[in-house]
Design a protein around this motif. Sequence first.
Motif, PDB file in Angstrom:
ATOM      1  N   LEU A   1       0.813  -1.213   0.000  1.00 59.10           N
ATOM      2  CA  LEU A   1       0.000   0.000   0.000  1.00 59.10           C
ATOM      3  C   LEU A   1       0.847   1.265   0.000  1.00 59.10           C
ATOM      4  O   LEU A   1       0.514   2.234  -0.671  1.00 59.10           O
ATOM      5  CB  LEU A   1      -0.942   0.002   1.202  1.00 59.10           C
ATOM      6  CG  LEU A   1      -2.133  -0.950   1.102  1.00 59.10           C
ATOM      7  CD1 LEU A   1      -2.951  -0.899   2.380  1.00 59.10           C
ATOM      8  CD2 LEU A   1      -2.995  -0.613  -0.084  1.00 59.10           C
ATOM      9  N   SER A   2       1.936   1.249   0.742  1.00 61.37           N
ATOM     10  CA  SER A   2       2.773   2.452   0.760  1.00 61.37           C
ATOM     11  C   SER A   2       3.486   2.647  -0.575  1.00 61.37           C
ATOM     12  O   SER A   2       3.679   3.777  -1.017  1.00 61.37           O
ATOM     13  CB  SER A   2       3.777   2.398   1.911  1.00 61.37           C
ATOM     14  OG  SER A   2       4.623   1.278   1.779  1.00 61.37           O
TER      15      SER A   2
ATOM     16  N   TRP B   1       0.805   3.991  -2.861  1.00 58.07           N
ATOM     17  CA  TRP B   1       0.516   5.385  -2.517  1.00 58.07           C
ATOM     18  C   TRP B   1       1.567   6.322  -3.098  1.00 58.07           C
ATOM     19  O   TRP B   1       1.258   7.443  -3.471  1.00 58.07           O
ATOM     20  CB  TRP B   1       0.445   5.521  -1.005  1.00 58.07           C
ATOM     21  CG  TRP B   1      -0.016   6.867  -0.565  1.00 58.07           C
ATOM     22  CD1 TRP B   1       0.746   7.859  -0.029  1.00 58.07           C
ATOM     23  CD2 TRP B   1      -1.337   7.394  -0.637  1.00 58.07           C
ATOM     24  NE1 TRP B   1      -0.019   8.946   0.239  1.00 58.07           N
ATOM     25  CE2 TRP B   1      -1.314   8.699  -0.128  1.00 58.07           C
ATOM     26  CE3 TRP B   1      -2.544   6.888  -1.090  1.00 58.07           C
ATOM     27  CZ2 TRP B   1      -2.438   9.495  -0.056  1.00 58.07           C
ATOM     28  CZ3 TRP B   1      -3.657   7.689  -1.010  1.00 58.07           C
ATOM     29  CH2 TRP B   1      -3.601   8.970  -0.498  1.00 58.07           C
ATOM     30  N   LYS B   2       2.828   5.854  -3.170  1.00 57.21           N
ATOM     31  CA  LYS B   2       3.885   6.711  -3.715  1.00 57.21           C
ATOM     32  C   LYS B   2       3.806   6.810  -5.237  1.00 57.21           C
ATOM     33  O   LYS B   2       4.162   7.821  -5.813  1.00 57.21           O
ATOM     34  CB  LYS B   2       5.261   6.188  -3.297  1.00 57.21           C
ATOM     35  CG  LYS B   2       5.561   6.482  -1.858  1.00 57.21           C
ATOM     36  CD  LYS B   2       6.987   6.151  -1.521  1.00 57.21           C
ATOM     37  CE  LYS B   2       7.264   6.571  -0.088  1.00 57.21           C
ATOM     38  NZ  LYS B   2       8.657   6.482   0.274  1.00 57.21           N
ATOM     39  N   ILE B   3       3.366   5.721  -5.912  1.00 54.98           N
ATOM     40  CA  ILE B   3       3.363   5.783  -7.375  1.00 54.98           C
ATOM     41  C   ILE B   3       2.051   6.322  -7.937  1.00 54.98           C
ATOM     42  O   ILE B   3       2.056   6.878  -9.010  1.00 54.98           O
ATOM     43  CB  ILE B   3       3.643   4.419  -8.036  1.00 54.98           C
ATOM     44  CG1 ILE B   3       3.525   3.226  -7.182  1.00 54.98           C
ATOM     45  CG2 ILE B   3       4.808   4.394  -8.854  1.00 54.98           C
ATOM     46  CD1 ILE B   3       3.873   1.949  -7.902  1.00 54.98           C
ATOM     47  N   MET B   4       0.959   6.141  -7.221  1.00 53.00           N
ATOM     48  CA  MET B   4      -0.343   6.590  -7.721  1.00 53.00           C
ATOM     49  C   MET B   4      -0.670   7.961  -7.133  1.00 53.00           C
ATOM     50  O   MET B   4      -0.824   8.087  -5.929  1.00 53.00           O
ATOM     51  CB  MET B   4      -1.446   5.600  -7.314  1.00 53.00           C
ATOM     52  CG  MET B   4      -1.338   4.254  -7.954  1.00 53.00           C
ATOM     53  SD  MET B   4      -1.706   4.269  -9.687  1.00 53.00           S
ATOM     54  CE  MET B   4      -3.454   4.516  -9.650  1.00 53.00           C
ATOM     55  N   PRO B   5      -0.808   8.968  -7.964  1.00 52.33           N
ATOM     56  CA  PRO B   5      -1.180  10.291  -7.445  1.00 52.33           C
ATOM     57  C   PRO B   5      -2.607  10.281  -6.895  1.00 52.33           C
ATOM     58  O   PRO B   5      -3.480   9.573  -7.403  1.00 52.33           O
ATOM     59  CB  PRO B   5      -1.086  11.203  -8.661  1.00 52.33           C
ATOM     60  CG  PRO B   5      -0.520  10.405  -9.756  1.00 52.33           C
ATOM     61  CD  PRO B   5      -0.562   8.968  -9.378  1.00 52.33           C
ATOM     62  N   LEU B   6      -2.831  11.047  -5.870  1.00 55.21           N
ATOM     63  CA  LEU B   6      -4.138  11.117  -5.234  1.00 55.21           C
ATOM     64  C   LEU B   6      -5.196  11.607  -6.221  1.00 55.21           C
ATOM     65  O   LEU B   6      -6.327  11.124  -6.221  1.00 55.21           O
ATOM     66  CB  LEU B   6      -4.085  12.032  -4.004  1.00 55.21           C
ATOM     67  CG  LEU B   6      -5.384  12.186  -3.230  1.00 55.21           C
ATOM     68  CD1 LEU B   6      -5.838  10.837  -2.681  1.00 55.21           C
ATOM     69  CD2 LEU B   6      -5.221  13.187  -2.117  1.00 55.21           C
ATOM     70  N   GLN B   7      -4.845  12.546  -7.082  1.00 59.51           N
ATOM     71  CA  GLN B   7      -5.805  13.065  -8.051  1.00 59.51           C
ATOM     72  C   GLN B   7      -6.278  11.969  -9.003  1.00 59.51           C
ATOM     73  O   GLN B   7      -7.447  11.928  -9.383  1.00 59.51           O
ATOM     74  CB  GLN B   7      -5.186  14.205  -8.857  1.00 59.51           C
ATOM     75  CG  GLN B   7      -4.959  15.448  -8.044  1.00 59.51           C
ATOM     76  CD  GLN B   7      -4.243  16.523  -8.832  1.00 59.51           C
ATOM     77  OE1 GLN B   7      -3.584  16.238  -9.816  1.00 59.51           O
ATOM     78  NE2 GLN B   7      -4.376  17.765  -8.403  1.00 59.51           N
ATOM     79  N   LEU B   8      -5.367  11.059  -9.395  1.00 60.98           N
ATOM     80  CA  LEU B   8      -5.750   9.965 -10.283  1.00 60.98           C
ATOM     81  C   LEU B   8      -6.716   9.017  -9.582  1.00 60.98           C
ATOM     82  O   LEU B   8      -7.686   8.549 -10.188  1.00 60.98           O
ATOM     83  CB  LEU B   8      -4.511   9.204 -10.756  1.00 60.98           C
ATOM     84  CG  LEU B   8      -4.761   8.018 -11.679  1.00 60.98           C
ATOM     85  CD1 LEU B   8      -5.399   8.487 -12.982  1.00 60.98           C
ATOM     86  CD2 LEU B   8      -3.460   7.294 -11.964  1.00 60.98           C
ATOM     87  N   ILE B   9      -6.494   8.746  -8.314  1.00 61.12           N
ATOM     88  CA  ILE B   9      -7.383   7.863  -7.556  1.00 61.12           C
ATOM     89  C   ILE B   9      -8.761   8.506  -7.416  1.00 61.12           C
ATOM     90  O   ILE B   9      -9.785   7.852  -7.646  1.00 61.12           O
ATOM     91  CB  ILE B   9      -6.768   7.537  -6.183  1.00 61.12           C
ATOM     92  CG1 ILE B   9      -5.477   6.734  -6.362  1.00 61.12           C
ATOM     93  CG2 ILE B   9      -7.751   6.780  -5.306  1.00 61.12           C
ATOM     94  CD1 ILE B   9      -4.661   6.582  -5.110  1.00 61.12           C
ATOM     95  N   VAL B  10      -8.808   9.793  -7.085  1.00 61.75           N
ATOM     96  CA  VAL B  10     -10.084  10.496  -6.937  1.00 61.75           C
ATOM     97  C   VAL B  10     -10.807  10.568  -8.275  1.00 61.75           C
ATOM     98  O   VAL B  10     -12.017  10.335  -8.366  1.00 61.75           O
ATOM     99  CB  VAL B  10      -9.861  11.908  -6.343  1.00 61.75           C
ATOM    100  CG1 VAL B  10     -11.121  12.754  -6.412  1.00 61.75           C
ATOM    101  CG2 VAL B  10      -9.358  11.800  -4.915  1.00 61.75           C
ATOM    102  N   LEU B  11     -10.076  10.864  -9.345  1.00 67.28           N
ATOM    103  CA  LEU B  11     -10.675  10.948 -10.674  1.00 67.28           C
ATOM    104  C   LEU B  11     -11.228   9.607 -11.112  1.00 67.28           C
ATOM    105  O   LEU B  11     -12.336   9.518 -11.654  1.00 67.28           O
ATOM    106  CB  LEU B  11      -9.643  11.448 -11.680  1.00 67.28           C
ATOM    107  CG  LEU B  11     -10.146  11.634 -13.102  1.00 67.28           C
ATOM    108  CD1 LEU B  11     -11.072  12.825 -13.164  1.00 67.28           C
ATOM    109  CD2 LEU B  11      -9.001  11.809 -14.043  1.00 67.28           C
ATOM    110  N   SER B  12     -10.496   8.526 -10.867  1.00 70.12           N
ATOM    111  CA  SER B  12     -10.974   7.191 -11.237  1.00 70.12           C
ATOM    112  C   SER B  12     -12.228   6.826 -10.453  1.00 70.12           C
ATOM    113  O   SER B  12     -13.172   6.265 -11.012  1.00 70.12           O
ATOM    114  CB  SER B  12      -9.888   6.148 -10.992  1.00 70.12           C
ATOM    115  OG  SER B  12      -8.753   6.416 -11.769  1.00 70.12           O
ATOM    116  N   GLY B  13     -12.264   7.142  -9.170  1.00 74.15           N
ATOM    117  CA  GLY B  13     -13.449   6.875  -8.360  1.00 74.15           C
ATOM    118  C   GLY B  13     -14.658   7.673  -8.826  1.00 74.15           C
ATOM    119  O   GLY B  13     -15.775   7.153  -8.914  1.00 74.15           O
TER     120      GLY B  13
END
Length: 130
Positions: free
Chosen positions: A54-55, A58-70
């Motif tokens: 998970l860590s 978390w370092k490779i996946m930007p938070l914006q990409l996760i929010v956008l995908s969701g």
Amino acid sequence: LNVDKMIFERLTSQLTTHILTHLQALDLYEDDLEETDEQALARYEKQEMNMGCLSILWKIMPLQLIVLSGTLFLFLTDYYLTNCELRDGSWVSKAMHLPSEVDGNLFRFMFGIEASQQPDAFWTMPEVSS
């Protein structure tokens, strides 16, 4: 040739020139650490090599990409549940009806209030015979 300096002098403002001429070097690492190679290796293994999945993710996946995908997933799910039906294991469009009046009511559009529709559909999914 000092083409780069000539372009810099002609195209930048006085403020930009002042800022760029007063820049100072920044140390990227601390020189005054008093640790041996073994201590440095132990610190590296503890901090960098013992990361869980998970860590690392978390370092490779930007938070914006996760929010956008969701967000994309939520809107696509809403679209399919609203405008499609499940038939023989596939999502197909529901019967499509023309609106009975076209008035461009912004209030209805903003709050998702559907306009009245004509009773007969102008398109339906054709039945497939097997």
